[in-house]
Design an enzyme around this catalytic site. Sequence first.
Site, PDB file in Angstrom:
ATOM      1  N   LEU A 251       3.666  -9.189  -3.927  1.00 28.85           N
ATOM      2  CA  LEU A 251       4.307  -8.384  -2.885  1.00 28.85           C
ATOM      3  C   LEU A 251       3.267  -7.309  -2.068  1.00 28.85           C
ATOM      4  O   LEU A 251       3.162  -7.041  -1.136  1.00 28.85           O
ATOM      5  CB  LEU A 251       5.569  -7.588  -3.525  1.00 28.85           C
ATOM      6  CG  LEU A 251       6.122  -6.990  -2.376  1.00 28.85           C
ATOM      7  CD1 LEU A 251       6.844  -7.759  -1.241  1.00 28.85           C
ATOM      8  CD2 LEU A 251       7.531  -5.988  -3.010  1.00 28.85           C
ATOM      9  N   CYS A 252       2.204  -6.935  -3.149  1.00 28.61           N
ATOM     10  CA  CYS A 252       1.155  -6.235  -2.629  1.00 28.61           C
ATOM     11  C   CYS A 252       0.281  -6.783  -1.600  1.00 28.61           C
ATOM     12  O   CYS A 252      -0.028  -6.074  -0.726  1.00 28.61           O
ATOM     13  CB  CYS A 252       0.481  -5.506  -3.948  1.00 28.61           C
ATOM     14  SG  CYS A 252      -0.516  -6.833  -4.759  1.00 28.61           S
ATOM     15  N   THR A 253       0.042  -7.935  -2.057  1.00 26.02           N
ATOM     16  CA  THR A 253      -0.749  -8.830  -0.704  1.00 26.02           C
ATOM     17  C   THR A 253      -0.051  -8.868   0.466  1.00 26.02           C
ATOM     18  O   THR A 253      -0.704  -8.633   1.441  1.00 26.02           O
ATOM     19  CB  THR A 253      -1.039 -10.164  -1.263  1.00 26.02           C
ATOM     20  OG1 THR A 253      -1.564 -10.124  -2.605  1.00 26.02           O
ATOM     21  CG2 THR A 253      -1.673 -11.121  -0.345  1.00 26.02           C
TER      22      THR A 253
END
Length: 469
Positions: A251-253
């Site tokens: 999700l951070c990407t």
Amino acid sequence: MTSQKRSALEMTNSSSPITSLPQDTTIIADDNRPPPLSGRQRGNFQTLLSRSSPFANETGSLPIGEFDTSVTVGGAQQSAINAKILVVGAGGLGCEILKDLAMSCAVRDIVVIDLDTIDVTNLNRQFLFRSKDVGHSKAEVAAKFINERCPWMNVVPYHGKIQDKDADFYRQFKVVISGLDNVEARRWLNGMINNLVEFDQDGDPNPETIIPLVDGGTEGFSGQSRLILPRITSCFECSLDAFAPTAAVPLCTIAETPRIPEHCIAYAYVLQWAKEFPERKLDTDSPSDMKWVYEKALERANQFGIGGVTYMLTMGVVKNIIPAVASTNAIVSAVCVNEAMKVLSFCSQSLNTYMMYMGSEGIHSHTFIYEQKSTCPVCTTHVHRLALSPSTTLKALLQQLCEGEFRLKSPSVTSSSKTLYMRKPAALEKATKGNLDKPMKELIDSGEELTITDPVFHDTSLQLVVTFE
């Protein structure tokens, strides 16, 4: 100009009632249903059965029955006519399968089941649907079209999940033809059909309980068809290693460092939609909803200098659409229906057991025997063994079962003396949840056999002996 060519021109020249769609959307709109076919326009199964052939079923590498040329009850033609067939999936492959079954004039009673509704992107290849059908059940529209166009057919639709039907529903069919594009659904169906097989006192499968499963699949210019005889040949689970697990994107990407168009689309429909419309779920069949996702993804892509975001790609990412080519669907469906006719009538040698079609660089096909996996948890009774550290927690074991060779989804575990963890019902899950953080040495003895159940196996269980290193 023939009527078929004229119909094709009318389809491409007709106007569409769908408005405000991006320019890269291709649709075919034709609300004029063709008239029912006459007897001259369809085939005759008896013509095939009356021809001599050097490829008798009894002489093939996978003999499954003896061919009977009589037209009486029990004969090849009568056996096919009296058979009820289940078609799973009414999409690109399913439409072709239904058409081929109807035009074979070998069967009359068909049940088709599909959960999906018709999307505008389906209209360029799923030829049983028209623009006015968008938003309606695929199974219901497909059945209605076949019944009207081919009045000798009796196609009964079911709109819903295959998991909603019990074992008695599946027992009524002589053959099941699968046109699914979802690996997990294919695993569940495979487990169900294998679980229906009953055994005699000697441990041999009862032939009356064996329902052949013909599994078809396509992706772009490639496709495959295989014949599965439950508990006799290899099953779908035996070949699970051939399907790469879906890679999850952190999700951070997606939120901070998008690198490809798919990241921008995921950001729009996972994060931005929930923020903009917290009280409403994204309707993937709504052109307006999908247009909103497309525009937000395009804005995101422009912000990070990423090209390639299109409406069609947006649809593919959000709905997990597998690239489809109409000609590939036609070829694979023909093989599937051909195999179904052979197992119903024994008129020719059956496929043993796997056919691959490769059309990207020409028309190539390859057949081979997919051997049964001796450790398959579905079609064998193999007891699996696993060595663990005594300090390994139950949660870690379950995670290993999900990420390892078994690729389970929601496993539950019981030992010979107690329930270690059960996901349903809620009360039992609450009572056993505390065991998840306990080391296995506190829950079982070394060498104890565990029973693992999971939705992907239907009613089949995995037997696992755990020893401590």
